[in-house]
Design a protein around this motif. Structure first.
Motif, short mmCIF file in Angstrom:
data_model
loop_
_atom_site.label_atom_id
_atom_site.label_comp_id
_atom_site.label_asym_id
_atom_site.label_seq_id
_atom_site.Cartn_x
_atom_site.Cartn_y
_atom_site.Cartn_z
N THR A 237 17.04 113.15 20.52
CA THR A 237 15.84 113.96 21.02
C THR A 237 16.46 115.02 21.69
O THR A 237 17.61 115.22 22.14
CB THR A 237 15.21 113.08 21.86
N PHE A 238 15.65 116.04 22.03
CA PHE A 238 15.93 117.11 22.96
C PHE A 238 14.90 117.66 23.35
O PHE A 238 13.66 117.70 22.99
CB PHE A 238 16.72 118.28 22.06
N PRO A 239 14.73 118.52 24.63
CA PRO A 239 13.59 119.22 25.30
C PRO A 239 13.43 120.43 25.01
O PRO A 239 14.58 121.12 24.83
CB PRO A 239 13.79 118.71 26.65
N VAL A 240 12.16 120.95 24.71
CA VAL A 240 11.89 122.35 24.67
C VAL A 240 10.94 122.64 25.58
O VAL A 240 10.02 121.98 25.83
CB VAL A 240 11.89 122.74 23.35
N PRO A 241 10.77 123.85 26.21
CA PRO A 241 9.47 124.31 27.08
C PRO A 241 8.11 124.26 26.15
O PRO A 241 8.39 124.56 24.83
CB PRO A 241 9.77 125.83 27.30
N GLY A 242 6.95 124.16 26.82
CA GLY A 242 5.79 124.01 25.90
C GLY A 242 5.55 125.22 25.36
O GLY A 242 4.88 125.06 24.20
N TRP A 243 5.93 126.33 25.73
CA TRP A 243 5.52 127.71 25.35
C TRP A 243 6.29 127.64 24.04
O TRP A 243 5.86 128.35 22.95
CB TRP A 243 5.67 128.67 26.16
N VAL A 244 7.51 127.46 24.04
CA VAL A 244 8.37 127.60 22.81
C VAL A 244 7.67 126.58 21.71
O VAL A 244 7.73 126.82 20.53
CB VAL A 244 9.91 127.13 23.11
N TRP A 245 7.58 125.21 22.17
CA TRP A 245 6.90 124.28 21.08
C TRP A 245 5.80 124.71 20.24
O TRP A 245 5.65 124.98 19.10
CB TRP A 245 6.63 122.84 21.83
N GLY A 246 4.62 125.07 21.29
CA GLY A 246 3.36 125.74 20.79
C GLY A 246 3.50 126.82 20.21
O GLY A 246 2.83 127.04 18.98
N GLY A 247 4.35 127.92 20.46
CA GLY A 247 4.44 129.07 19.92
C GLY A 247 5.06 129.11 18.59
O GLY A 247 4.80 129.51 17.41
N LEU A 248 6.11 128.13 18.29
CA LEU A 248 6.74 128.09 16.98
C LEU A 248 5.74 127.42 16.11
O LEU A 248 5.76 127.67 14.83
CB LEU A 248 8.04 127.04 16.95
N TRP A 249 5.28 126.38 16.48
CA TRP A 249 3.85 125.64 15.84
C TRP A 249 3.02 126.56 15.31
O TRP A 249 2.67 126.85 13.91
CB TRP A 249 3.38 124.52 16.50
N PHE A 250 2.47 127.46 16.07
CA PHE A 250 1.40 128.64 15.91
C PHE A 250 1.86 129.55 14.78
O PHE A 250 1.41 130.06 13.75
CB PHE A 250 0.89 129.25 17.09
N GLY A 251 3.33 129.99 14.92
CA GLY A 251 3.94 130.79 14.09
C GLY A 251 4.05 130.37 12.68
O GLY A 251 3.74 131.08 11.73
N ASN A 252 4.17 129.29 12.62
CA ASN A 252 4.60 128.45 11.30
C ASN A 252 3.10 128.36 10.63
O ASN A 252 2.83 128.78 9.46
CB ASN A 252 4.82 127.13 11.42
N GLU A 253 2.09 128.16 11.22
CA GLU A 253 0.70 128.01 10.77
C GLU A 253 0.28 129.45 10.18
O GLU A 253 -0.36 129.71 9.18
CB GLU A 253 -0.30 127.57 11.81
N VAL A 254 0.63 130.52 10.93
CA VAL A 254 0.27 132.11 10.61
C VAL A 254 1.07 132.32 9.32
O VAL A 254 0.42 132.92 8.35
CB VAL A 254 0.57 133.07 11.72
N LEU A 255 2.39 131.96 9.20
CA LEU A 255 3.42 132.23 8.17
C LEU A 255 2.59 131.52 6.89
O LEU A 255 2.61 132.07 5.79
CB LEU A 255 4.74 131.82 8.26
N ASN A 256 2.27 130.26 7.01
CA ASN A 256 1.62 129.48 5.71
C ASN A 256 0.59 130.14 5.50
O ASN A 256 0.48 130.42 4.17
CB ASN A 256 1.42 128.16 6.21
N TYR A 257 -0.39 130.46 6.34
CA TYR A 257 -1.67 131.12 5.73
C TYR A 257 -1.24 132.55 5.21
O TYR A 257 -1.92 132.87 3.96
CB TYR A 257 -2.42 131.63 6.92
N TYR A 258 -0.32 133.24 5.70
CA TYR A 258 0.02 134.62 5.22
C TYR A 258 0.67 134.56 3.76
O TYR A 258 0.45 135.22 2.69
CB TYR A 258 1.09 135.14 5.96
N LEU A 259 1.24 133.38 3.29
CA LEU A 259 1.95 133.11 1.94
C LEU A 259 1.29 132.28 1.26
O LEU A 259 1.25 132.44 0.14
CB LEU A 259 3.58 132.28 2.27
#
Length: 656
Positions: A237-259
């Motif tokens: 396990t490793f910790p990440v700030p909440g904004w990093v976790w949420g931001g990466l997840w959202f970016g992945n969703e946007v990329l999936n929709y674009y592709l």
């Protein structure tokens, strides 16, 4: 193979039971069993029936597969198979034969569609083609297609919902969740309003929670679990700030929709719409300060507690966890909107002093104490000031501020420990000019003579006052000369007594009364403890500062006609005092321990036993009456708080 999953938020401490979150999760689980586990064919159509239909189509590629059937019953791979089938060239068995087979295929498709539409999942799912008048707008967010779908959504919901509900309260969070699900549904609907595909799942509403979480709790550490299999297995396990976790997840969703668009079997646009709504909602609360001005006071009033700005709590929590950078940023953000917030000024000022930034730290502390001196009681002012005395260079204060602080501390019921600081403040105030400076030096002289018998220093104060006796200040000349004569007389008498006095037996003076500070516990870690006094002032101390933990049972009146019930008081002894100063004690009642916050789901008696065990281990403090009694839950009984204080500390307790 690589797998990354959020496991929770580090050091999550809740002020209240998350009933809304529990209810939402329970509804999802019950709905899943009713709509997916119990029915033999949850979607109304079995795999064998669909396979038979496809085989019939493959045998006769000259037939047209009904589009409605393909749209509503087949997966993406099934639709591709049908499209490819119609591109093949096949011989026809004759027009009449084709017509009959086509009619049979159409009728069979209609039967399967009817079966599909009659299933619970289909009836209560969101289908864009059904328009606005359908129950699915509300019910779709509680239904799921399979165990992994359900468990995945509940995991992300668990990570984000608990802290949001705790910060916003149950009604606001419940409304936010439902509206977030509706907005996610609208985003999915807007992409293809004519689509016959069903949409179910809590992921749109959960995405709204994620959007709000990554802003509201941007610095909270989300614990990520990983499993990597590349010739060798790596896990941990490793910790990440909440904004990093949420931001990466959202970016992945946007990329999936674009592709890939919205036709991947996952309602990607619902995720994007929900996340954007959640982030926007949290932004609105922050910009308008509704949480600080409306939500937090309402929650505090309902609980009968004290109001604490959530931004202050977040910054203080970061400081307790050792993240001084995040704590400093949090205090500074709070001061941008509330420049005179005393708790933020004191905390940031203390950090500056500890970091060697003496000028900035002194300025912040002086500003906060100057504000408190005008509105807080003597005890409250000293409660805020005492932890800073060893760090704050008092002689760096402005004379006017030193005078105001000294006046606020110089009262009949002033804590004995504050007397030396009060004298030092008067001495600094004497560095000014005019009548105020003279009065300050006179009062410093009086305090030194009355409490410490140090006539040499008292004479020094008067020596500083004499040159200032001009103009209006000359009116204080009589008092200066009177004190000067008194000092001279006492010095002469002491000289004769020292020469002629015979040894006298020592008489033990009665113990000074203890100083009792009623408070509640706000946060507790292995190394530090934060308490809050009844006036809202907070203080963070190291666990090692607690010298002893004393426990006592007291009777509390019950309803009319019933015998008194017993309650427990817990004292945290910070100092045993001296001949001139009584013990300094933080007194916490049962409600102030917040046992359901630190030990959720544990019975009160067991939670209290755990609390005592944890505190004794972390503080290495003495146990009163003894460790064995506390471990066995055998707490001494007293008739009143005064009797408890007399038993443990002697003297008559003075409530602070």
């Amino acid at each position: 193979m690589m797998l990354f999953l959020p496991l929770g938020v580090d050091n999550t401490e809740l002020e209240r039971l998350p009933r809304v979150s529990i209810t939402i999760a329970a509804i999802c689980i019950v709905a899943f069993f009713i709509s997916w586990v119990v029915p033999s064919n949850p979607l109304g159509v079995g795999e064998n029936e669909l396979r038979s239909l496809l085989e019939q189509s493959l045998e006769h590629p000259d037939l047209e597969f009904p589009p409605a059937c393909a749209e509503r019953l087949l997966s993406d791979s099934g639709r591709r198979l049908v499209r490819n089938m119609h591109q093949r060239v096949a011989e026809s068995d004759g027009a009449e034969s084709v017509t009959n087979r086509q009619q049979g295929l159409n009728e069979r498709c209609e039967e399967l569609i009817a079966q599909h539409d009659s299933s619970l999942l289909s009836r209560f799912s969101l289908v864009p083609a059904r328009g606005l008048a359908q129950p699915g707008w509300l019910t779709y967010m509680f239904l799921h297609l399979g165990w992994m779908h359900l468990l995945g959504n509940l995991l992300f919901f668990y990570v984000t919902s608990l802290l949001l509900e705790d910060a916003w309260g149950r009604p606001l969070f419940a409304g936010f969740y439902v509206v977030g699900g509706l907005v996610a549904g609208v985003a999915h609907y807007a992409i293809d309003p004519a689509s016959e595909s069903v949409m179910v799942g809590a992921s749109g509403a959960v995405a709204a929670c994620m959007g709000a979480f990554c802003l509201r709790f941007a610095q909270r550490r989300v614990r990520i679990g990983y499993f990597v299999w590349l010739l060798k297995i790596f896990r941990g396990t490793f910790p990440v700030p909440g904004w990093v976790w949420g931001g990466l997840w959202f970016g992945n969703e946007v990329l999936n929709y674009y592709l890939l668009g919205n036709n991947t079997g996952v309602a990607v646009m619902a995720h994007i719409g929900g996340f954007v709504f959640g982030f926007a909602g949290a932004s609105l609360l922050r910009v308008t300060q509704l949480e600080e001005r409306v939500v937090a006071p309402a929650l505090a009033a309902k609980q009968g507690g004290w109001v604490a700005d959530p931004r202050l709590a977040e910054a203080q929590e970061a400081l307790d966890q050792g993240d001084r950078t995040a704590a400093r940023a949090g205090f500074q953000r709070l001061l941008k909107t509330q420049p005179d917030h005393t708790d933020a000024l004191l905390s940031l000022g203390r950090m500056d002093l500890e970091d060697g930034k003496t000028q900035a730290g002194t300025a912040r502390v002086e500003r906060a104490l100057h504000t408190l001196a005008g509105r807080a009681s003597t005890d409250a002012l000293w409660f805020a000031m005492e932890p800073l005395v060893s760090l704050l260079p008092i002689d760096a204060l402005r004379p006017a501020s030193a005078w105001k602080l000294a006046q606020a501390l110089d009262t009949e019921d002033a804590p004995p420990a504050s007397l030396e600081t009060t004298e030092a403040l008067y001495s600094v105030a004497g560095g000014g000019a005019g009548i105020i400076a003279v009065r300050a030096l006179i009062r410093a002289t009086e305090l030194r003579m009355a409490h410490y018998k140090d006539l040499e220093r008292a004479a020094g104060y008067l020596a500083r006052a004499k040159p200032l006796l001009t103009g209006e200040a000359a009116t204080a000349g009589d008092r200066v000369r009177e004190l000067d004569a008194e000092i001279t007389r006492v010095l002469e008498e002491n000289a004769w007594k020292k020469r002629d006095a015979a040894p006298t037996p020592t008489v033990n003076a009665p113990p000074a009364p203890p100083r009792i500070f009623p408070c509640r516990i706000v946060s507790m870690t292995d190394m530090a403890l934060t308490v809050e006094a009844a006036n809202g002032q907070r203080r963070t101390m190291a666990m090692a500062e607690v010298l002893a933990i004393a426990v006592g049972m007291l009777p509390v009146a019950g309803p009319p006609g019933t015998p008194p019930r017993q309650t427990v008081l817990t004292d945290l002894v910070l100092s045993w005092g001296s001949a001139n100063e009584g013990a300094r004690v933080l007194r916490v009642n049962v409600a102030g321990l917040a046992l359901n916050h630190f030990y959720p789901g544990v019975a009160p008696r067991e939670a209290y036993a755990r609390f005592l065990a944890d505190m004794l281990e972390r503080t290495n403090a003495n146990a009163l009456p003894d460790a064995s009694s506390l471990k066995q839950g055998q707490y001494p009984r007293f008739n009143s708080e005064a009797e408890l204080s007399q038993h443990y500390y002697g003297g008559s307790a003075a409530a602070a």
